[in-house]
Design a protein around this motif. Sequence first.
Motif, PDB file in Angstrom:
ATOM      1  N   ALA A 125       0.829  -1.207   0.000  1.00 35.86           N
ATOM      2  CA  ALA A 125       0.000   0.000   0.000  1.00 35.86           C
ATOM      3  C   ALA A 125       0.861   1.254   0.000  1.00 35.86           C
ATOM      4  CB  ALA A 125      -0.927  -0.008   1.212  1.00 35.86           C
ATOM      5  N   LEU A 126       1.966   1.236   0.737  1.00 39.00           N
ATOM      6  CA  LEU A 126       2.851   2.396   0.776  1.00 39.00           C
ATOM      7  C   LEU A 126       3.591   2.556  -0.548  1.00 39.00           C
ATOM      8  CD1 LEU A 126       4.340   1.977   4.372  1.00 39.00           C
ATOM      9  CD2 LEU A 126       2.387   3.367   3.648  1.00 39.00           C
ATOM     10  N   ALA A 127       4.015   1.441  -1.136  1.00 36.99           N
ATOM     11  CA  ALA A 127       4.718   1.502  -2.420  1.00 36.99           C
ATOM     12  C   ALA A 127       3.803   2.031  -3.521  1.00 36.99           C
ATOM     13  CB  ALA A 127       5.250   0.126  -2.795  1.00 36.99           C
ATOM     14  N   ALA A 128       2.511   1.759  -3.412  1.00 38.15           N
ATOM     15  CA  ALA A 128       1.552   2.201  -4.430  1.00 38.15           C
ATOM     16  C   ALA A 128       1.423   3.724  -4.485  1.00 38.15           C
ATOM     17  CB  ALA A 128       0.188   1.578  -4.175  1.00 38.15           C
ATOM     18  N   THR A 129       1.892   4.418  -3.461  1.00 35.95           N
ATOM     19  CA  THR A 129       1.837   5.880  -3.471  1.00 35.95           C
ATOM     20  C   THR A 129       2.817   6.481  -4.463  1.00 35.95           C
ATOM     21  OG1 THR A 129       3.521   6.138  -1.735  1.00 35.95           O
ATOM     22  CG2 THR A 129       1.221   5.872  -1.018  1.00 35.95           C
ATOM     23  N   GLY A 130       3.829   5.711  -4.856  1.00 35.94           N
ATOM     24  CA  GLY A 130       4.847   6.234  -5.748  1.00 35.94           C
ATOM     25  C   GLY A 130       5.891   7.084  -5.054  1.00 35.94           C
ATOM     26  N   ALA A 131       5.887   7.075  -3.726  1.00 34.05           N
ATOM     27  CA  ALA A 131       6.867   7.871  -2.969  1.00 34.05           C
ATOM     28  C   ALA A 131       8.279   7.383  -3.274  1.00 34.05           C
ATOM     29  CB  ALA A 131       6.581   7.758  -1.480  1.00 34.05           C
ATOM     30  N   GLN A 132       9.209   8.328  -3.310  1.00 27.89           N
ATOM     31  CA  GLN A 132      10.612   7.962  -3.551  1.00 27.89           C
ATOM     32  C   GLN A 132      11.306   7.478  -2.278  1.00 27.89           C
ATOM     33  OE1 GLN A 132       9.303  10.942  -4.979  1.00 27.89           O
ATOM     34  NE2 GLN A 132       9.031   9.686  -6.815  1.00 27.89           N
ATOM     35  N   VAL A 133      10.813   7.912  -1.123  1.00 25.27           N
ATOM     36  CA  VAL A 133      11.408   7.517   0.155  1.00 25.27           C
ATOM     37  C   VAL A 133      10.299   7.068   1.090  1.00 25.27           C
ATOM     38  CG1 VAL A 133      12.739   8.267   2.159  1.00 25.27           C
ATOM     39  CG2 VAL A 133      13.327   9.138  -0.114  1.00 25.27           C
ATOM     40  N   ILE A 134      10.473   5.896   1.682  1.00 28.10           N
ATOM     41  CA  ILE A 134       9.512   5.360   2.655  1.00 28.10           C
ATOM     42  C   ILE A 134      10.265   5.063   3.942  1.00 28.10           C
ATOM     43  CG2 ILE A 134       7.953   3.457   3.228  1.00 28.10           C
ATOM     44  CD1 ILE A 134       7.371   3.131   0.271  1.00 28.10           C
ATOM     45  N   ALA A 135       9.834   5.668   5.027  1.00 30.31           N
ATOM     46  CA  ALA A 135      10.433   5.430   6.344  1.00 30.31           C
ATOM     47  C   ALA A 135       9.427   4.677   7.204  1.00 30.31           C
ATOM     48  CB  ALA A 135      10.804   6.753   7.006  1.00 30.31           C
ATOM     49  N   LEU A 136       9.902   3.622   7.859  1.00 27.73           N
ATOM     50  CA  LEU A 136       9.024   2.791   8.678  1.00 27.73           C
ATOM     51  C   LEU A 136       9.522   2.766  10.117  1.00 27.73           C
ATOM     52  CD1 LEU A 136       8.444  -0.278   6.306  1.00 27.73           C
ATOM     53  CD2 LEU A 136       7.160   1.872   6.436  1.00 27.73           C
ATOM     54  N   GLU A 137       8.576   2.804  11.033  1.00 31.86           N
ATOM     55  CA  GLU A 137       8.881   2.725  12.460  1.00 31.86           C
ATOM     56  C   GLU A 137       8.143   1.535  13.070  1.00 31.86           C
ATOM     57  OE1 GLU A 137       8.827   6.303  10.534  1.00 31.86           O
ATOM     58  OE2 GLU A 137       7.021   6.036  11.763  1.00 31.86           O
ATOM     59  N   GLU A 138       8.656   1.087  14.204  1.00 27.76           N
ATOM     60  CA  GLU A 138       8.109  -0.041  14.970  1.00 27.76           C
ATOM     61  C   GLU A 138       8.185  -1.339  14.172  1.00 27.76           C
ATOM     62  OE1 GLU A 138       4.039  -0.750  17.382  1.00 27.76           O
ATOM     63  OE2 GLU A 138       5.077   1.116  17.935  1.00 27.76           O
ATOM     64  N   LEU A 139       9.317  -1.507  13.513  1.00 29.94           N
ATOM     65  CA  LEU A 139       9.562  -2.746  12.789  1.00 29.94           C
ATOM     66  C   LEU A 139       9.913  -3.859  13.773  1.00 29.94           C
ATOM     67  CD1 LEU A 139      11.750  -1.380   9.867  1.00 29.94           C
ATOM     68  CD2 LEU A 139       9.467  -2.368   9.640  1.00 29.94           C
TER      69      LEU A 139
END
Length: 318
Positions: A125-139
């Motif tokens: 779902a996050l990749a579908a946004t087309g964002a160039q940078v994705i930061a994730l927390e609480e992995l």
Amino acid sequence: MTVTLAPKSVPDRGSWRRGRVVAVFSALTAVLLLAHSLVPNAVGNAGSLLETFLPWTGLLLVPLFVAALIRRSALALVSLLLPALVWGGFFGGRLFDRTADGGDFTVVSHNVNDENPDPAGTARALAATGAQVIALEELKKPEVPKYEDALAAGYPHHVVRGTVGVWSTFPLHGTEPLEIMPWTRALRTTVDTPKGPVALFVAHLPSVRVRLDGGFTADGRDEAIGLLAGELAATPSPRTVLVGDFNGTADDRALGPITARMRSVQEAAGDGFGFSWPAALPLARIDQIFVAGVRPVAAWTLPATASDHLPVAASLAL
């Protein structure tokens, strides 16, 4: 023959004498908004708790308005203008769309929840946004491979340190964990965009709780904010982006060491308040994107995933 004259209508001067209690509470509401920074944190961090939900103080006007109508009080109705104007001065601008087109890259930040039942679906779902940078927390360490597999095709560059990570279409280098807590929940890396490097910080600050016996327990978070601000100050990069779950809003004085040097993208270029938590009924924006040396073009929240937070996004111009 007796002629009876209709009595002349007499102005209800009592409407300006009734409702004094409502008028007093209206004035107190305005004072609370104007002087919220004077509410002390010495007892249960009451000031920070108030500022966390400060926009919701506008709801205090609803029962006061109803009471003014019931009392049929002109005094009470007019007195409501004072807190309404003060609230509008603080938050009226956030009711309007301040987003624009353009931007050089999009960044998404999301607390994915360590109990997320669908890591792969969340990542897609996050990749579908087309964002160039994705930061994730609480992995959660055992779940990291699921995020890596789901994001591998579109994000060839990624780093994970402790419970936070970054996936990027641009190269990353100089990644290091930040020692702002006893365990690793923050990192710093450099994103090599086509228009030059950008220092990216990702942080998940300690949780806060509201307890009857201790009030708003935020001391651990506040200490981490101070250490994080020190790391930001020591960074020579003229372009800095800070994202993550801060367990606090930009209105909270505790975030002062950060907001004094960085802009909230939601306040600068958002549409509405951008509340991000809890996902089922968002009440506060505790997931933040701050920038310095970078111009925010647009900021928004994304649809809910399987997490208890909403993802937040921003388009940034270099």
